[in-house]
Design a protein around this motif. Structure first.
Motif, mmCIF file in Angstrom:
data_model
loop_
_atom_site.group_PDB
_atom_site.id
_atom_site.type_symbol
_atom_site.label_atom_id
_atom_site.label_comp_id
_atom_site.label_asym_id
_atom_site.label_seq_id
_atom_site.Cartn_x
_atom_site.Cartn_y
_atom_site.Cartn_z
ATOM 1 N N PRO A 56 0.823 -1.215 0.000
ATOM 2 C CA PRO A 56 0.000 0.000 0.000
ATOM 3 C C PRO A 56 0.850 1.256 0.000
ATOM 4 O O PRO A 56 2.022 1.245 0.377
ATOM 5 C CB PRO A 56 -0.794 -0.131 1.312
ATOM 6 N N ASP A 57 0.227 2.351 -0.432
ATOM 7 C CA ASP A 57 0.933 3.636 -0.465
ATOM 8 C C ASP A 57 1.038 4.243 0.937
ATOM 9 O O ASP A 57 2.024 4.910 1.250
ATOM 10 C CB ASP A 57 0.203 4.614 -1.392
ATOM 11 N N ASP A 174 -4.778 -2.489 11.245
ATOM 12 C CA ASP A 174 -4.479 -1.196 10.640
ATOM 13 C C ASP A 174 -5.268 -1.046 9.347
ATOM 14 O O ASP A 174 -6.025 -1.946 8.945
ATOM 15 C CB ASP A 174 -2.973 -1.022 10.391
ATOM 16 N N LEU A 175 -5.107 0.101 8.710
ATOM 17 C CA LEU A 175 -5.747 0.380 7.429
ATOM 18 C C LEU A 175 -4.664 0.576 6.377
ATOM 19 O O LEU A 175 -3.736 1.380 6.570
ATOM 20 C CB LEU A 175 -6.616 1.636 7.513
ATOM 21 N N ALA A 176 -4.777 -0.150 5.268
ATOM 22 C CA ALA A 176 -3.859 0.015 4.140
ATOM 23 C C ALA A 176 -4.572 0.840 3.078
ATOM 24 O O ALA A 176 -5.695 0.514 2.678
ATOM 25 C CB ALA A 176 -3.449 -1.344 3.585
ATOM 26 N N LEU A 177 -3.920 1.905 2.638
ATOM 27 C CA LEU A 177 -4.534 2.835 1.690
ATOM 28 C C LEU A 177 -3.730 2.897 0.394
ATOM 29 O O LEU A 177 -2.492 2.871 0.416
ATOM 30 C CB LEU A 177 -4.620 4.238 2.289
ATOM 31 N N TRP A 178 -4.435 2.981 -0.711
ATOM 32 C CA TRP A 178 -3.839 3.247 -2.010
ATOM 33 C C TRP A 178 -4.345 4.588 -2.504
ATOM 34 O O TRP A 178 -5.533 4.904 -2.352
ATOM 35 C CB TRP A 178 -4.204 2.153 -3.006
ATOM 36 N N VAL A 179 -3.467 5.397 -3.050
ATOM 37 C CA VAL A 179 -3.821 6.759 -3.455
ATOM 38 C C VAL A 179 -3.620 6.916 -4.952
ATOM 39 O O VAL A 179 -2.916 6.133 -5.608
ATOM 40 C CB VAL A 179 -2.995 7.805 -2.685
ATOM 41 N N HIS A 180 -4.227 7.963 -5.491
ATOM 42 C CA HIS A 180 -4.197 8.195 -6.936
ATOM 43 C C HIS A 180 -2.800 8.572 -7.411
ATOM 44 O O HIS A 180 -2.341 8.113 -8.467
ATOM 45 C CB HIS A 180 -5.202 9.294 -7.303
ATOM 46 N N PHE A 181 -2.112 9.416 -6.643
ATOM 47 C CA PHE A 181 -0.749 9.831 -6.988
ATOM 48 C C PHE A 181 0.189 9.415 -5.849
ATOM 49 O O PHE A 181 0.358 10.156 -4.881
ATOM 50 C CB PHE A 181 -0.675 11.349 -7.196
ATOM 51 N N PRO A 182 0.797 8.241 -5.943
ATOM 52 C CA PRO A 182 1.650 7.766 -4.844
ATOM 53 C C PRO A 182 2.788 8.711 -4.498
ATOM 54 O O PRO A 182 3.194 8.794 -3.333
ATOM 55 C CB PRO A 182 2.199 6.438 -5.391
ATOM 56 N N ALA A 183 3.309 9.436 -5.480
ATOM 57 C CA ALA A 183 4.419 10.347 -5.205
ATOM 58 C C ALA A 183 4.012 11.490 -4.289
ATOM 59 O O ALA A 183 4.862 12.137 -3.671
ATOM 60 C CB ALA A 183 4.990 10.894 -6.512
ATOM 61 N N GLU A 184 2.713 11.752 -4.193
ATOM 62 C CA GLU A 184 2.218 12.855 -3.363
ATOM 63 C C GLU A 184 1.527 12.338 -2.100
ATOM 64 O O GLU A 184 0.702 13.033 -1.502
ATOM 65 C CB GLU A 184 1.253 13.726 -4.169
ATOM 66 N N ALA A 185 1.857 11.123 -1.672
ATOM 67 C CA ALA A 185 1.201 10.533 -0.504
ATOM 68 C C ALA A 185 1.452 11.357 0.750
ATOM 69 O O ALA A 185 0.579 11.471 1.622
ATOM 70 C CB ALA A 185 1.681 9.099 -0.310
ATOM 71 N N ASP A 186 2.636 11.957 0.873
ATOM 72 C CA ASP A 186 2.944 12.758 2.065
ATOM 73 C C ASP A 186 1.972 13.913 2.229
ATOM 74 O O ASP A 186 1.651 14.308 3.357
ATOM 75 C CB ASP A 186 4.375 13.295 1.980
ATOM 76 N N THR A 204 4.061 6.453 4.967
ATOM 77 C CA THR A 204 4.048 6.270 3.522
ATOM 78 C C THR A 204 5.027 5.168 3.109
ATOM 79 O O THR A 204 5.878 4.738 3.888
ATOM 80 C CB THR A 204 4.434 7.569 2.808
ATOM 81 N N ARG A 205 4.885 4.732 1.865
ATOM 82 C CA ARG A 205 5.785 3.717 1.342
ATOM 83 C C ARG A 205 7.234 4.199 1.365
ATOM 84 O O ARG A 205 8.155 3.455 1.685
ATOM 85 C CB ARG A 205 5.389 3.335 -0.075
ATOM 86 N N GLU A 206 7.445 5.471 1.028
ATOM 87 C CA GLU A 206 8.804 6.003 1.003
ATOM 88 C C GLU A 206 9.427 5.991 2.392
ATOM 89 O O GLU A 206 10.614 5.723 2.548
ATOM 90 C CB GLU A 206 8.805 7.423 0.431
#
Length: 358
Positions: A56-57, A174-186, A204-206
């Motif tokens: 997840p992101d 916990d909750l695992a979330l996927w977002v539209h723009f992973p690079a902007e997850a922060d 975040t993944r990063e």
């Protein structure tokens, strides 16, 4: 003329074969250990990134002053940019052979389990001890190719997993979330904290990748630091050999008497060093690559870097050539530089003295 230089340099190596063999084996051994450590670090880093890329992101956990708290499994996350939310049931419990990672999976039937290659069982029965004790049947195993992420994994029906982890009906870890723009997850983290009614820790993944890579890099740096004394000792050995040769070798006295200049003597010593170091380093690099990524690599990796699960089967080869090139430069350049410096600083002694030396 070039052949003459190579002949003279090669003859220099054969004058003291045991000394040349000792230095050559030392260079090969040092290169193999440095390259092996570098290949492990680079491979583990690339593999960790590949594994996390499938996850997840963002991972959201509910926090409290005394630790983590369960989250409602049916909790919706109404934040713009979040495309999917999945409640996960997981945790660590004890088994007869040691701790295992437990995950809830709707595809596993109650009372049954799927296990990784590192989970030991007897008679296809697994006894787990958490908030309650539970015995389940082993009906499947994860493929060996997935051992990097499933080594100590036990997959159970969510109700069995909740009982072992002390979670109530409808609760998740916990909750695992996927977002539209992973690079902007922060950028979504403040919105997530505002949207949920309790304090949360969102990662975040990063950030997860950074923690994993910091652990890998710290281990590799520590091991390489332990090798610096060996490199210094090897450089001192090479410097002492050159100084001794220039001070007592009658052939160099003859060359001086014949009119060889300082630069020509230095050139001969550098060429001799290259004839010794290049094959030795090439052999060390080949040995390291074969040991890490070739057959039997698990034994070598287990000695250099004792990790579970065994890494070789899933270890990425991305960046291996860069590591090998850096290692070769790390060993070759200091050794040749020391030889050239000692030869240049030693200068010419009186040819008659050199010719009369034993």
């Amino acid at each position: 003329m070039r052949r003459l230089w190579l002949t003279l340099a090669g003859r220099e190596l054969l004058v003291r074969p045991w000394e040349s063999a000792l230095v050559g084996m030392s260079l090969s051994a040092l290169t193999a250990v440095v390259a092996g450590t570098g290949l492990l670090a680079r491979g583990a880093e690339a593999t960790a990134r590949a594994v996390l890329a499938d996850g997840p992101d963002i991972v959201v956990r509910r926090v409290a002053p005394d630790g983590f708290r369960p989250v409602p499994a049916d909790r919706e996350v109404a934040v713009t940019g979040v495309t999917r939310a999945e409640a996960r049931v997981w945790g660590v419990v004890a088994s007869v052979a040691g701790p295992v990672t437990l995950v809830g999976d709707d595809e596993v039937a109650p009372g049954e389990s799927r296990i990784g290659t590192g989970v030991l069982v007897e008679d296809d029965t697994l006894v787990l001890r958490g908030q309650v004790d539970r015995t389940v049947r082993v009906t499947g195993r994860f493929a060996e190719e997935t051992a990097l992420v499933t080594h100590d994994l036990v997959s159970l029906h969510p109700d069995d997993a909740r009982a072992l982890l002390g979670l109530g009906p409808g609760e998740a870890s916990d909750l695992a979330l996927w977002v539209h723009f992973p690079a902007e997850a922060d950028a979504l983290l403040p919105d997530l904290e505002a949207a949920l009614p309790w304090p949360v820790q969102a990662t975040t993944r990063e950030r997860r990748a950074g923690l994993a890579l910091a652990a890998v890099g710290g281990r590799a740096s520590f091991q390489l630091a332990l090798l610096l004394p060996a490199l210094l000792a090897l450089l001192a050995l090479g410097a002492g050999a050159v100084r001794d040769r220039l001070g007592r070798h009658t052939d160099l006295g003859l060359l001086s008497a014949l009119g060889w200049t300082r630069n020509e003597v230095v050139r001969l010593q550098v060429l001799r060093a290259l004839l010794l170091v290049m094959p030795s380093v090439t052999f060390g690099v080949a040995l390291a690559y074969s040991a890490v990524h070739g057959p039997g690599g698990d034994l070598v990796i287990g000695w250099l870097w004792p990790l579970e699960p065994p890494l070789r089967a899933a270890l990425s080869t991305d960046g291996a050539l860069v590591v090998l090139g850096w290692t070769a430069a790390f060993v070759v350049m200091p050794y040749v530089a020391v030889v050239a410096a000692v030869a240049a600083l030693s200068g010419h002694q009186d040819p008659v003295t050199q010719l009369e030396a034993p």
